[in-house]
Design an enzyme around this catalytic site. Structure first.
Site, PDB file in Angstrom:
ATOM      1  N   GLN A 191       2.458  66.949  10.969  1.00 36.87           N
ATOM      2  CA  GLN A 191       3.222  66.013  11.670  1.00 36.87           C
ATOM      3  C   GLN A 191       2.984  64.613  10.903  1.00 36.87           C
ATOM      4  O   GLN A 191       2.313  64.571  10.042  1.00 36.87           O
ATOM      5  CB  GLN A 191       2.376  65.699  12.898  1.00 36.87           C
ATOM      6  CG  GLN A 191       0.992  65.349  12.777  1.00 36.87           C
ATOM      7  CD  GLN A 191       0.100  65.328  13.939  1.00 36.87           C
ATOM      8  OE1 GLN A 191       0.408  66.233  14.959  1.00 36.87           O
ATOM      9  NE2 GLN A 191      -0.876  64.400  14.159  1.00 36.87           N
ATOM     10  N   HIS A 210     -10.654  70.041  13.746  1.00 35.30           N
ATOM     11  CA  HIS A 210      -9.492  70.224  13.498  1.00 35.30           C
ATOM     12  C   HIS A 210      -9.105  70.619  11.797  1.00 35.30           C
ATOM     13  O   HIS A 210      -8.561  71.695  11.673  1.00 35.30           O
ATOM     14  CB  HIS A 210      -8.741  68.948  13.769  1.00 35.30           C
ATOM     15  CG  HIS A 210      -8.604  68.428  14.866  1.00 35.30           C
ATOM     16  ND1 HIS A 210      -8.744  69.264  16.075  1.00 35.30           N
ATOM     17  CD2 HIS A 210      -8.770  67.282  15.623  1.00 35.30           C
ATOM     18  CE1 HIS A 210      -8.887  68.544  17.029  1.00 35.30           C
ATOM     19  NE2 HIS A 210      -8.844  67.192  16.850  1.00 35.30           N
TER      20      HIS A 210
HETATM   21  C1  BG6 Z   1      -8.518  64.023  18.727  1.00 33.85           C
HETATM   22  C2  BG6 Z   1      -9.439  63.170  18.167  1.00 33.85           C
HETATM   23  O1  BG6 Z   1      -8.982  65.491  18.662  1.00 33.85           O
HETATM   24  O2  BG6 Z   1      -7.288  64.162  17.999  1.00 33.85           O
HETATM   25  C3  BG6 Z   1      -8.644  61.767  17.953  1.00 33.85           C
HETATM   26  O3  BG6 Z   1     -10.563  62.969  18.737  1.00 33.85           O
HETATM   27  C4  BG6 Z   1      -7.502  61.712  17.289  1.00 33.85           C
HETATM   28  O4  BG6 Z   1      -9.352  60.848  17.358  1.00 33.85           O
HETATM   29  C5  BG6 Z   1      -6.515  62.965  17.922  1.00 33.85           C
HETATM   30  O5  BG6 Z   1      -6.566  60.657  17.469  1.00 33.85           O
HETATM   31  C6  BG6 Z   1      -5.307  63.337  17.120  1.00 33.85           C
HETATM   32  O6  BG6 Z   1      -4.250  64.026  17.840  1.00 33.85           O
HETATM   33  P1  BG6 Z   1      -3.012  64.255  17.344  1.00 33.85           P
HETATM   34  O7  BG6 Z   1      -2.419  65.272  18.122  1.00 33.85           O
HETATM   35  O8  BG6 Z   1      -2.253  63.010  17.891  1.00 33.85           O
HETATM   36  O9  BG6 Z   1      -2.898  64.408  15.884  1.00 33.85           O
END
Ligand code: BG6
Length: 428
Positions: free
Chosen positions: A308, A176
């Site tokens: 976010q 990410h």
């Molecule tokens: C996922 C991770 O890819 O993204 C998780 O494996 C994490 O650990 C999640 O909680 C977070 O996603 P978002 O969209 O809730 O920020």
């Protein structure tokens, strides 16, 4: 979530088209059965087929081979969405990539990173390349550092067993945050076609040297004795986590993009679980104004894209303190989506991305060479961590993470006063 009557009708119409077929991942017969079921549905052999694989790594090979052998559409398209983990390191990821590419062409493979489906992450390209004002300052002459943050206020309780095998670097940073870094750092693509965009992202990754231990701070949360409920428990108190695990739940790492635009500018990636807030953001901190005439009372400008919660873009800047004063005061130009785009419902990241797969648009999906470069950057560090098996620095559940991470950021040049706090300005 409240569902309106109209939505409830659409939902029932959707669910009435769903069916379930049970079978075994490694069983040819099960996939032959799946194929017969697909052929019996409306559209039959003309229908397109989309397979969504959210599976443990050990099963990928069986399932993808069986899909290829038994379940491809004969006259429509067939596409496969794959979810991370795409391997554990460069080698295992390369093996998986080689396997998938022996079965499917690259334009059939959609490696999903759901951060690429978030509104503000997609907005980076428009902000950068659709405005005149940012381009000229988006480089080492004006940017002091870039901070990419992912914070979650909750822990891994319950799925610590899964998490422990990966740790925060593989879970969040290598995918990410690194994807966001590419969108912040890349040159303007020749066009918005998926391959032009991904070509530029790969070039950024190629300019980043593997991360070394001295540029990283690792942490693991411990329970807060004063806290309530879950926060009393540390990572190692989770019964699904192996005793004495050295898996980090927090990491800050400094990367450098060694090209003409970014040479010397630290890109600070920080992510963690069980922290003080939920927040994901992109922050560019600009350099000090040269030739200060305000007795060092000006703070650095910062451009923040808040991914976010509460999508917003704000620019921290100095203004004259209003009234009879002539002193500088820190304020912000603010574009808070909740007030500016009141009636716009932003789709979930996965909603957008799955729609892209239907439409055959791979712009927001990870290409195999991007993945290879991403693993190249982190694999030496991950291997070193595994060999050393050193306990990460403990930090208290609900805190900002280890103080050493703030020290590292300061050392590489990030200025943090701790006085200014962005408040959602339109909540009153
Ligand atoms: C996922 C991770 O890819 O993204 C998780 O494996 C994490 O650990 C999640 O909680 C977070 O996603 P978002 O969209 O809730 O920020």
């Amino acid at each position: 979530m409240k569902v309106t009557d109209e939505e409830s009708e659409s939902l029932s119409a959707f669910f009435s088209r769903n069916s379930y077929l049970s079978g075994r991942y490694d069983d040819d017969g099960s996939f032959a059965q799946l194929n017969s079921r697909l052929l019996s549905l409306p559209g039959g052999s003309d229908a397109n087929r989309l397979f969504y694989l959210a599976l443990p790594p050990t099963i990928y090979k069986h399932v993808s081979t069986n899909i290829r052998t038994h379940c491809m559409s004969s006259r429509g398209w067939s596409r496969v969405i794959v979810e991370k983990p795409f391997g554990r390191d460069l080698q295992s990821s390369q093996e998986l990539s080689a396997h998938l590419s022996s079965l499917f062409s690259e334009d059939q493979i959609y490696r999903i990173d759901h951060y690429l489906g978030k509104e503000m992450v997609q907005n980076l390209m428009v902000i950068r390349f659709g405005n005149r004002i940012f381009g000229p300052i988006w480089n080492r002459n004006s940017v002091a550092c870039v901070v990419l943050t992912f914070k979650e206020p909750f822990a891994t309780q319950g799925h610590g067993g899964y998490f422990d095998d990966f740790g925060i670097i593989r879970d969040v940073m290598q995918n990410h945050l690194l994807q966001i870094l590419c969108l912040v750092a890349m040159e303007k693509p020749a066009s918005t076609s998926p391959d032009d965009v991904r070509d530029e992202k790969v070039k950024v990754l190629k300019c980043i040297a593997p991360v070394t231990g001295s540029d990283v701070v690792l942490g693991q949360y411990v329970g807060d004795p004063e806290g309530e409920g879950q926060s009393k428990l540390g990572y190692l108190d989770d019964p699904t986590v192996p005793a004495g695990s050295c898996t980090p739940t927090f990491a800050t790492a400094v990367l450098y993009v060694q090209n003409e635009r970014w040479d010397g500018v630290p890109f600070i990636l920080r992510c963690g679980k069980a922290l003080n807030e939920r927040k994901a953001e992109v922050r560019l901190q600009f350099t000090d104004v040269p030739g200060d005439i305000f007795a060092e009372r000006c703070q650095r400008n910062e451009l923040v894209l808040r991914v976010q919660p509460d999508e917003a873009i704000y620019l921290k800047m100095m203004t004259k303190r209003p009234g009879v004063y002539f002193s500088p005061e820190e304020t912000e130009l603010d574009l808070t989506y909740r007030s500016r785009y009141k009636n716009v419902k932003l789709p979930d990241a996965y909603e957008r991305l799955i729609l892209d797969v239907f439409c055959g648009n791979q712009m927001h999906f990870v290409r195999s060479d991007e993945l290879r470069e991403a693993w190249r950057i982190f694999t030496p560090l991950l291997h070193q961590m595994e060999e050393e098996n050193k306990p990460p620095i403990p930090y208290t559940y609900g805190s900002r993470g280890p103080g050493e991470a703030d020290d590292l950021m300061k050392r590489v040049g990030f200025h943090y006063e701790g006085k200014y706090k962005w408040v959602q300005p339109h909540t009153a």
